[in-house]
Design a protein around this motif. Structure first.
Motif, PDB file in Angstrom:
ATOM      1  N   GLY A 143       0.735  -1.274   0.104  1.00  0.00           N
ATOM      2  CA  GLY A 143       0.023  -0.097  -0.145  1.00  0.00           C
ATOM      3  C   GLY A 143       0.968   1.537   0.014  1.00  0.00           C
ATOM      4  N   GLY A 144       0.037   2.445   0.203  1.00  0.00           N
ATOM      5  CA  GLY A 144       0.875   3.605   0.449  1.00  0.00           C
ATOM      6  C   GLY A 144      -0.003   4.580  -0.146  1.00  0.00           C
ATOM      7  N   TYR A 145       0.430   5.850  -0.776  1.00  0.00           N
ATOM      8  CA  TYR A 145      -0.452   6.565  -1.207  1.00  0.00           C
ATOM      9  C   TYR A 145      -0.261   6.747  -2.559  1.00  0.00           C
ATOM     10  N   GLY A 146      -1.497   6.975  -3.646  1.00  0.00           N
ATOM     11  CA  GLY A 146      -1.205   7.124  -5.009  1.00  0.00           C
ATOM     12  C   GLY A 146      -2.495   6.550  -5.735  1.00  0.00           C
ATOM     13  N   GLY A 147      -2.325   6.160  -6.924  1.00  0.00           N
ATOM     14  CA  GLY A 147      -3.688   5.833  -7.854  1.00  0.00           C
ATOM     15  C   GLY A 147      -3.534   4.369  -8.342  1.00  0.00           C
ATOM     16  N   SER A 148      -2.383   3.803  -8.283  1.00  0.00           N
ATOM     17  CA  SER A 148      -2.381   2.324  -8.447  1.00  0.00           C
ATOM     18  C   SER A 148      -1.117   1.794  -7.907  1.00  0.00           C
ATOM     19  N   GLY A 195       4.796  -4.307 -14.771  1.00  0.00           N
ATOM     20  CA  GLY A 195       4.547  -3.210 -15.536  1.00  0.00           C
ATOM     21  C   GLY A 195       2.908  -2.676 -15.563  1.00  0.00           C
ATOM     22  N   ALA A 196       2.213  -3.651 -15.222  1.00  0.00           N
ATOM     23  CA  ALA A 196       0.766  -3.535 -15.093  1.00  0.00           C
ATOM     24  C   ALA A 196       0.207  -3.441 -13.824  1.00  0.00           C
ATOM     25  N   ALA A 197      -0.730  -2.732 -13.462  1.00  0.00           N
ATOM     26  CA  ALA A 197      -1.101  -2.262 -12.418  1.00  0.00           C
ATOM     27  C   ALA A 197      -2.158  -3.514 -11.770  1.00  0.00           C
ATOM     28  N   ASP A 198      -1.808  -4.068 -10.705  1.00  0.00           N
ATOM     29  CA  ASP A 198      -2.743  -5.006 -10.099  1.00  0.00           C
ATOM     30  C   ASP A 198      -3.912  -4.504  -9.573  1.00  0.00           C
ATOM     31  N   VAL A 199      -3.850  -3.158  -8.970  1.00  0.00           N
ATOM     32  CA  VAL A 199      -5.007  -2.517  -8.306  1.00  0.00           C
ATOM     33  C   VAL A 199      -4.663  -1.158  -8.762  1.00  0.00           C
ATOM     34  N   SER A 200      -6.013  -0.530  -8.870  1.00  0.00           N
ATOM     35  CA  SER A 200      -5.979   1.122  -9.500  1.00  0.00           C
ATOM     36  C   SER A 200      -6.996   1.501  -8.682  1.00  0.00           C
ATOM     37  N   PHE A 201      -7.247   2.979  -8.716  1.00  0.00           N
ATOM     38  CA  PHE A 201      -8.170   3.646  -7.631  1.00  0.00           C
ATOM     39  C   PHE A 201      -8.889   4.835  -8.624  1.00  0.00           C
ATOM     40  N   SER A 202      -9.921   5.255  -8.593  1.00  0.00           N
ATOM     41  CA  SER A 202     -10.465   6.359  -9.160  1.00  0.00           C
ATOM     42  C   SER A 202      -9.910   7.877  -8.891  1.00  0.00           C
ATOM     43  N   ALA A 203      -9.243   7.814  -7.782  1.00  0.00           N
ATOM     44  CA  ALA A 203      -8.445   8.962  -7.527  1.00  0.00           C
ATOM     45  C   ALA A 203      -7.520   8.529  -6.424  1.00  0.00           C
ATOM     46  N   ASP A 204      -6.353   9.620  -6.328  1.00  0.00           N
ATOM     47  CA  ASP A 204      -5.421   9.166  -5.470  1.00  0.00           C
ATOM     48  C   ASP A 204      -5.732   8.972  -4.003  1.00  0.00           C
ATOM     49  N   CYS A 205      -5.436   7.994  -3.367  1.00  0.00           N
ATOM     50  CA  CYS A 205      -5.989   7.842  -1.969  1.00  0.00           C
ATOM     51  C   CYS A 205      -4.683   7.180  -1.278  1.00  0.00           C
ATOM     52  N   ALA A 206      -4.828   6.954   0.291  1.00  0.00           N
ATOM     53  CA  ALA A 206      -3.861   6.287   0.911  1.00  0.00           C
ATOM     54  C   ALA A 206      -4.626   4.967   0.834  1.00  0.00           C
ATOM     55  N   PHE A 207      -4.215   3.986   0.652  1.00  0.00           N
ATOM     56  CA  PHE A 207      -4.732   2.545   0.843  1.00  0.00           C
ATOM     57  C   PHE A 207      -3.699   1.587   1.505  1.00  0.00           C
ATOM     58  N   VAL A 208      -4.306   0.600   1.914  1.00  0.00           N
ATOM     59  CA  VAL A 208      -3.426  -0.773   2.582  1.00  0.00           C
ATOM     60  C   VAL A 208      -4.165  -2.086   1.669  1.00  0.00           C
ATOM     61  N   LEU A 209      -3.315  -2.918   1.313  1.00  0.00           N
ATOM     62  CA  LEU A 209      -3.790  -4.100   0.749  1.00  0.00           C
ATOM     63  C   LEU A 209      -3.190  -5.123   1.590  1.00  0.00           C
ATOM     64  N   GLN A 210      -3.985  -6.392   1.950  1.00  0.00           N
ATOM     65  CA  GLN A 210      -3.562  -7.627   2.694  1.00  0.00           C
ATOM     66  C   GLN A 210      -3.458  -8.471   1.354  1.00  0.00           C
ATOM     67  N   LEU A 211      -2.274  -9.325   1.624  1.00  0.00           N
ATOM     68  CA  LEU A 211      -2.095 -10.105   0.603  1.00  0.00           C
ATOM     69  C   LEU A 211      -1.840 -11.535   0.976  1.00  0.00           C
ATOM     70  N   ARG A 212      -2.103 -12.424   0.165  1.00  0.00           N
ATOM     71  CA  ARG A 212      -1.719 -14.211   0.424  1.00  0.00           C
ATOM     72  C   ARG A 212      -1.449 -14.591  -1.041  1.00  0.00           C
ATOM     73  N   ASP A 213       0.022 -14.794  -0.857  1.00  0.00           N
ATOM     74  CA  ASP A 213       0.570 -15.383  -2.106  1.00  0.00           C
ATOM     75  C   ASP A 213       0.480 -14.388  -3.175  1.00  0.00           C
ATOM     76  N   ARG A 214       0.916 -13.188  -2.765  1.00  0.00           N
ATOM     77  CA  ARG A 214       1.009 -11.991  -3.701  1.00  0.00           C
ATOM     78  C   ARG A 214      -0.522 -11.683  -4.440  1.00  0.00           C
ATOM     79  N   ARG A 215      -1.656 -12.190  -3.970  1.00  0.00           N
ATOM     80  CA  ARG A 215      -2.809 -12.131  -4.446  1.00  0.00           C
ATOM     81  C   ARG A 215      -3.594 -10.929  -3.260  1.00  0.00           C
ATOM     82  N   ILE A 216      -4.421 -10.081  -3.650  1.00  0.00           N
ATOM     83  CA  ILE A 216      -4.941  -9.336  -2.801  1.00  0.00           C
ATOM     84  C   ILE A 216      -6.255  -9.949  -2.073  1.00  0.00           C
ATOM     85  N   THR A 217      -6.253 -10.091  -0.805  1.00  0.00           N
ATOM     86  CA  THR A 217      -7.376 -10.453  -0.017  1.00  0.00           C
ATOM     87  C   THR A 217      -8.530  -9.571   0.618  1.00  0.00           C
ATOM     88  N   ALA A 218      -7.591  -8.422   0.900  1.00  0.00           N
ATOM     89  CA  ALA A 218      -8.653  -7.428   1.421  1.00  0.00           C
ATOM     90  C   ALA A 218      -8.104  -6.091   1.102  1.00  0.00           C
TER      91      ALA A 218
END
Length: 713
Positions: free
Chosen positions: A647-652, A659-682
């Protein structure tokens, strides 16, 4: 200013401007502790059973080292035993409790000079709370005698002690008014006078509204818990005087703040007089239990956070509980396991009877305070996302990302107080959630012979000087560049005090859930210099220490956890030949690390079993202009990508580097992703946005975690 920086920015502002972090997702797997309320009694009973063996025929609890009654040990024992009996436990201790009540109330009835060490302030709340617990179990005439003794006027009990001692009297006098042992109007008048003339000045004027005991310099965050805790108890007991609304606002706010200075394993902060005393953790536990009850109706999430912090504090103290032999059930006074006769880390007043007495008293109070079934939610210290500097009297700073916490002391103690030097200068604590934070170290060292902390060291007139040695010459300035639950960028500028001379150093920190990257450069002065690594080598038991050409590590054996200090991105000389110094926690060996280049990089790696080896981390660790890459994680600017979270602050965010975004957001934001085996779970964000992950869109609300469906992971 970005809202994530609010905590850093508010350090100079009035505390009402403080915005409490509301993040929920943790960087590592989290689970409830599930500590039952009755377990408080289990631990307390062990202390009571030991103390009963120290009871004289008079009923007094005799300290095993002083060979006399000390301070408030007897009334605290009486209250704890009364609590056990009230819950139908430890009936064989009943007569011990009765004798303690008989003796302690007799002392009370004789006034201040009849009370051991003139600690009448502490007798008032303990005996008042104990009295109803015994009413149904002793003859009427005996109970009436105790009650009559407890009506002795306050002026005959207490002296002119106007620091935290007075808060005991304020709390106790209101308890006596409730119990009909003192007049309500007179009690309110006395409490209001104490508040207006003295106690308000210790807490209301402070930017963070924390309690200032002013019995060490820098001030003590340990005794802070006493003054604030007693005032919180006063309000929780329904105090109705004119100042009640103001006291309530202040102590509730300050108690929220202390969630941020608790370490991720439940320890109270290392700072000031009575530093590293185990009973302080129970004081924090008690205040958190009270706050859980007080907030549950209005804010169930915050109540669950307070409950978690309380059980963390309780779980933490078990590391210093004694088992086996004559001392079974008792606790070490300070957070070490040295022979108590050595008094390592003690203040002058520290004894086994009074501070185990405090522990059982506060455990009993915590048991009584905990009335509701409140689920646990992760504590802020387990989540991170804050960096704060306390006011100049405390001169302390904290940063936490993903449950990895550092604590720094911005100036050190110059003069001994209460038998010790309590506050070393520099970074004194590295602690991580789910890890044995004793290894951190959990505190620095400061003695007549010098000090040890994580800080720069330099050569002057043929002698290496550590910053922790230089409290009279140096201070540090704290600054924060970025704050996020998974990434904090902060720094310390070490410089001579006005009128003093010497080189200056800038120490940048990148704090992540995996560890801390420290980068030090010299900003002024032409000297040979380096950094000191504080290595815990003995806390009453020798630890396993290993030195490598660019690393030093320490661990308990047996034990799964290891603290590693690793020199990265350069050529270094690691010199472990300086003699150790004994701290309140144990013996710290200062390891001097000198870099061949202009920068000195250390990665502080709290390692557990199953995590990458020291060799693997060292092999591919690379410092980059905007962060670093390693086997553990990569950091670039405001973004962090680890093994279990990102996570962090940004848009993707590109998780796998393709080179390809695995997650993107409609506007820059602070975000946290939980991962399991490099996949987003929450996912969790700080504002309303639309998140896109694996071809699906998710409407996000501020600080409302969303679990992804399994098929979308």
């Amino acid at each position: 200013m970005h809202r994530l920086l609010c905590i850093a920015a508010c350090t100079a502002a009035f505390a009402a401007d403080f915005e409490f972090p509301r993040w929920h997702l943790t960087a590592r797997q989290w689970q409830r502790l599930g500590i039952a309320r009755e377990h408080y009694l289990d631990v307390m009973e062990g202390v009571c059973r030991f103390s009963s063996k120290q009871q004289a025929p008079s009923g007094a609890i005799i300290d095993p080292f002083l060979r006399r009654e000390h301070q408030y040990a007897t009334p605290y024992f009486a209250y704890a035993v009364g609590t056990l009996m009230h819950e139908g436990r430890a009936r064989d201790l009943w007569q011990h409790g009765v004798r303690a009540m008989e003796h302690a109330t007799a002392c009370f009835g004789r006034g201040r000079n009849g009370i051991p060490d003139q600690h009448g302030e502490c007798f008032i709340p303990a005996l008042t709370a104990a009295l109803p617990l015994y009413e149904a179990h002793v003859p009427d005439e005996q109970w009436a005698r105790w009650r009559d003794r407890l009506t002795t006027p306050r002026a005959e009990i207490v002296g002119a002690n106007y620091n935290n001692w007075e808060t005991y009297a304020m709390k106790g006098e209101w308890m006596r008014a409730i119990a009909g042992l003192a007049g309500r109007e007179a009690a309110i008048e006395g409490i209001e006078r104490s508040w207006r003339e003295r106690q308000r000045l210790r807490i209301a004027a402070a930017p963070w509204l924390l309690y200032h005991d002013r019995t060490s310099d820098p001030d003590t965050l340990n005794v802070e818990a006493v003054g604030r805790g007693n005032l919180l108890a006063l309000i929780h007991l329904g105090y109705s005087g004119p100042s009640a609304p103001e006291i309530r606002r202040i102590v509730e706010h300050a108690s929220r703040l202390t969630l941020l200075v608790q370490d991720p394993t439940g320890q109270a902060p290392a700072h000031g007089r009575t530093d590293d005393h185990v009973w302080v953790d129970v004081g924090y536990q008690l205040a958190f239990e009270v706050m859980a009850e007080r907030t549950r109706a209005a804010d169930s999430w915050l109540a669950a956070v307070f409950r978690r912090a309380a059980v963390l504090a309780f779980t933490n103290i078990q590391r210093w509980r004694r088992s086996g032999g004559d001392w079974a059930g008792l606790f070490f006074v300070a957070r070490n396991r040295f022979d108590p006769a050595l008094r390592v880390g003690y203040q002058n007043a520290s004894q086994y009877s009074n501070y185990n007495g405090s522990l059982m008293m506060h455990l009993a109070e915590a048991f009584h305070a905990r009335r509701s079934a409140i689920a646990e939610s992760p504590a802020p210290a387990e989540i991170g996302g804050y960096a704060l500097r306390l006011d100049d009297e405390f001169a302390g700073a904290f940063a936490n990302a993903g449950g990895m916490q550092i604590q720094a002391k911005l100036r050190g103690q110059v003069n001994e107080t209460h038998g010790n030097y309590w506050t070393p200068f520099g970074v004194v604590r590295f602690s991580r959630v789910g890890w044995d934070s004793r290894l951190g170290p959990s505190d620095g060292a400061l003695t007549r012979d010098g000090g040890v902390s994580f800080a720069p060291t330099f050569l002057e007139q043929g002698k290496w000087l550590r910053m922790a040695d230089l409290s009279a010459r140096y201070h540090a300035t704290w600054s924060v560049a970025f704050v996020h639950p998974l990434l904090v960028r902060c720094s310390l500028l070490y410089a001579p005090k006005p009128g003093q001379s010497g080189p200056s150093f800038h120490n940048d920190f990148i704090v992540t859930p995996d560890g801390v990257l420290s980068t030090i450069i010299r900003t002024a002065g032409e000297v040979d210099w380096g950094v000191t690594w504080p290595i815990l080598e003995n806390d009453g038991r020798p630890l396993d220490i290993t030195f490598r050409p660019t690393a030093a590590a320490t661990k308990y054996s047996p034990g799964p956890d290891q603290q590693v200090f690793l020199a990265v991105a350069g050529s270094y000389r690691v010199q472990p030949d300086e003699r150790s110094l004994r701290s309140t926690y144990g013996d710290l060996r200062p390891v001097r690390v000198v870099a061949a280049g202009a920068s000195n990089h250390t990665f502080v790696y709290p390692r557990s079993d199953g995590e990458p080896s020291v060799e693997a981390v060292a092999a591919d660790f690379a410092v980059r202009p905007r962060g670093y890459t390693s086997r553990l994680a990569r950091v670039e600017g405001s973004l962090y990508i680890g093994r279990t979270s990102a996570g962090g602050y940004g848009g993707s965010l590109d998780l796998d580097g393709d080179g390809a975004a695995d997650v993107s957001f409609s506007a820059d934001c602070a975000f946290v992703l939980q991962l399991r085996d490099r996949r987003i779970t929450a996912m969790e964000t700080d504002r309303e946005v639309i998140a896109t992950a694996r071809g699906r869109q998710y409407p996000m609300r501020p600080y409302r975690p969303m679990s992804l469906p399994r098929q979308a992971r």
